[in-house]
Scaffold this motif. Structure first.
Motif, mmCIF file in Angstrom:
data_model
loop_
_atom_site.group_PDB
_atom_site.id
_atom_site.type_symbol
_atom_site.label_atom_id
_atom_site.label_comp_id
_atom_site.label_asym_id
_atom_site.label_seq_id
_atom_site.Cartn_x
_atom_site.Cartn_y
_atom_site.Cartn_z
ATOM 1 N N GLN A 19 -16.155 45.267 -21.648
ATOM 2 C CA GLN A 19 -14.931 46.285 -22.298
ATOM 3 C C GLN A 19 -14.017 45.140 -23.365
ATOM 4 O OE1 GLN A 19 -15.964 48.082 -24.582
ATOM 5 N NE2 GLN A 19 -14.094 47.797 -25.495
ATOM 6 N N ASP A 20 -13.771 44.531 -21.969
ATOM 7 C CA ASP A 20 -12.258 43.505 -22.216
ATOM 8 C C ASP A 20 -12.749 42.055 -22.892
ATOM 9 O OD1 ASP A 20 -10.300 45.215 -20.787
ATOM 10 O OD2 ASP A 20 -10.466 44.418 -18.971
ATOM 11 N N SER A 21 -13.538 41.550 -23.139
ATOM 12 C CA SER A 21 -14.290 40.805 -22.991
ATOM 13 C C SER A 21 -14.739 41.088 -24.707
ATOM 14 C CB SER A 21 -15.176 40.007 -22.749
ATOM 15 O OG SER A 21 -16.387 40.792 -22.883
ATOM 16 N N VAL A 22 -14.996 41.847 -25.009
ATOM 17 C CA VAL A 22 -15.234 42.303 -26.839
ATOM 18 C C VAL A 22 -14.020 42.493 -27.063
ATOM 19 C CG1 VAL A 22 -16.222 44.435 -27.966
ATOM 20 C CG2 VAL A 22 -17.177 44.160 -25.858
ATOM 21 N N THR A 52 -12.794 39.608 -28.494
ATOM 22 C CA THR A 52 -13.182 38.078 -28.795
ATOM 23 C C THR A 52 -13.047 39.075 -30.377
ATOM 24 O OG1 THR A 52 -14.951 38.100 -27.913
ATOM 25 C CG2 THR A 52 -15.628 38.166 -30.168
ATOM 26 N N GLU A 53 -12.526 40.258 -30.388
ATOM 27 C CA GLU A 53 -11.951 41.623 -31.585
ATOM 28 C C GLU A 53 -10.782 40.848 -31.803
ATOM 29 O OE1 GLU A 53 -12.467 45.144 -32.691
ATOM 30 O OE2 GLU A 53 -14.645 45.275 -32.491
ATOM 31 N N ARG A 54 -9.959 40.703 -31.431
ATOM 32 C CA ARG A 54 -8.387 39.753 -31.237
ATOM 33 C C ARG A 54 -8.587 38.356 -32.113
ATOM 34 N NH1 ARG A 54 -7.510 42.194 -27.072
ATOM 35 N NH2 ARG A 54 -6.683 39.991 -25.983
ATOM 36 N N VAL A 55 -9.856 37.632 -31.405
ATOM 37 C CA VAL A 55 -9.449 36.125 -31.715
ATOM 38 C C VAL A 55 -10.076 35.929 -33.272
ATOM 39 C CG1 VAL A 55 -10.964 34.237 -31.713
ATOM 40 C CG2 VAL A 55 -9.714 35.240 -29.003
ATOM 41 N N ILE A 115 -21.269 41.590 -28.255
ATOM 42 C CA ILE A 115 -20.487 39.887 -28.660
ATOM 43 C C ILE A 115 -20.501 40.329 -29.562
ATOM 44 C CG2 ILE A 115 -19.960 37.647 -27.649
ATOM 45 C CD1 ILE A 115 -18.155 39.943 -25.652
ATOM 46 N N GLN A 116 -22.192 39.644 -30.483
ATOM 47 C CA GLN A 116 -21.926 39.733 -31.761
ATOM 48 C C GLN A 116 -21.466 40.746 -32.656
ATOM 49 O OE1 GLN A 116 -26.481 38.559 -32.020
ATOM 50 N NE2 GLN A 116 -26.028 38.710 -34.604
ATOM 51 N N ALA A 117 -21.569 41.040 -32.237
ATOM 52 C CA ALA A 117 -21.351 42.709 -33.382
ATOM 53 C C ALA A 117 -19.428 42.211 -33.831
ATOM 54 C CB ALA A 117 -21.320 43.873 -33.220
ATOM 55 N N ALA A 118 -19.047 41.911 -31.975
ATOM 56 C CA ALA A 118 -17.204 42.028 -32.442
ATOM 57 C C ALA A 118 -17.111 41.032 -33.443
ATOM 58 C CB ALA A 118 -16.445 41.866 -30.764
ATOM 59 N N VAL A 119 -17.993 39.760 -33.263
ATOM 60 C CA VAL A 119 -17.616 38.320 -34.648
ATOM 61 C C VAL A 119 -18.056 38.555 -35.780
ATOM 62 C CG1 VAL A 119 -18.599 36.361 -34.602
ATOM 63 C CG2 VAL A 119 -17.989 36.697 -32.366
#
Length: 286
Positions: free
Chosen positions: A17-20, A23-26, A156-160
């Motif tokens: 969840q932290d990585s998601v 990734t969203e912030r980036v 991850i793909q959804a976050a991007v």
């Protein structure tokens, strides 16, 4: 590219969840900067020919306007961001490809330049000096494609995709033992997450593939020895660079033209287009 490297440096497990959230912030920051810069360029060069003010009502731009309160000026671009596949260009940059997890910490790659091991350089930077006896860390933040679950790939793909208005390149590199039911679940989850598309590849499902977890006929100790050699070479390069003796070449140790390639130890070094190269293995000092 290099998302997995950034997560590793931050001690964040890929797919968590932290990585998601990271990734969203980036990608949210990239979206915001792209929109703002497009508006600035439009002030100088004019809006895109097909621009209409009602385009601010499109979901992608409306989200930005509602979140920031900005969104009245025309834009120079009709599309802004794409998450491109960077399998080859990432090799030149020394980072992991695209938004993928590490395929492996030591990946056997076969392409038009031949076959060779590609090592996770960020891993070497972080764990190399502690690698004697056990170069594969037990740190929970270090994962490869075999460790990442389908739902984590999808997340991850959804976050991007949330902050990209064009397409997203992302592949689920599934292990060979993954079942048909798990494969179906990947496409089902992608559908319900609203993904534009999904790429899925099960290891060993084709006769020819670029990335392999290991070279056939090579045992794990050989891989470990190769990793240690890579660590030693990188430390030597960094030492030369710090001492100002690298001849202006940040990614490789300069060699006299005609000498033996330091990478494959077979090819001959040539000087072409301002750079030292080896055509046998593709090594370059630039």
């Amino acid at each position: 590219m290099g998302l997995a490297d950034a997560l590793l440096a931050l001690d964040i497990r890929y797919g968590s969840q932290d990585s998601v959230e990271f990734t969203e912030r980036v990608f949210r920051n990239m979206k915001d900067v792209a929109i703002l810069e497009s508006m600035e360029i439009a002030k100088e060069k004019g809006a895109a020919r097909a621009w209409r003010d009602d385009m601010w009502d499109r979901p992608y731009l409306r989200e930005f306007r509602e979140r920031t309160g900005i969104g009245e000026n025309p834009m120079r671009n009709l599309f802004l961001l794409t998450q491109a596949p960077t399998g080859t260009t990432s090799l030149l940059a020394g980072v992991n490809s695209g938004i993928e997890p590490y395929f492996n910490l030591a990946t056997w790659r076969e392409d038009r330049t031949g076959g060779r091991y590609v090592y996770a350089r960020a891993y070497i930077d972080k764990f190399g000096q502690h690698s004697e006896g056990n170069p594969w860390p037990k740190d929970s933040s270090v994962v490869t494609s075999k460790d990442v679950r389908i739902d984590e790939h999808i997340a991850i793909q959804a976050a991007v995709q949330k902050y990209v208005d064009s397409s997203v390149s992302k592949t689920i590199n599934a292990p060979a033992e993954q079942t048909a039911e798990e494969t179906a679940r990947a496409f089902t989850q992608a559908y319900y997450k609203g993904l534009k598309g999904i790429a899925y590849y099960r290891d060993g499902s084709r006769d020819v593939q670029v990335l392999h977890h290991e070279k056939k006929g090579v045992d794990s100790q050989t891989i470990i020895d190769g990793l240690r050699k890579e660590i030693t070479k990188l430390e030597g390069q960094l030492s030369l660079a710090k001492n100002g003796k690298d001849g202006g070449s940040p990614l490789g140790i300069p060699q006299p033209e005609g000498s033996q390639c330091p990478e494959c130890e077979v090819g001959e070094i040539i000087y072409e287009e301002g750079c030292q190269k080896c055509y046998s293995c593709g090594w370059s000092a630039c």
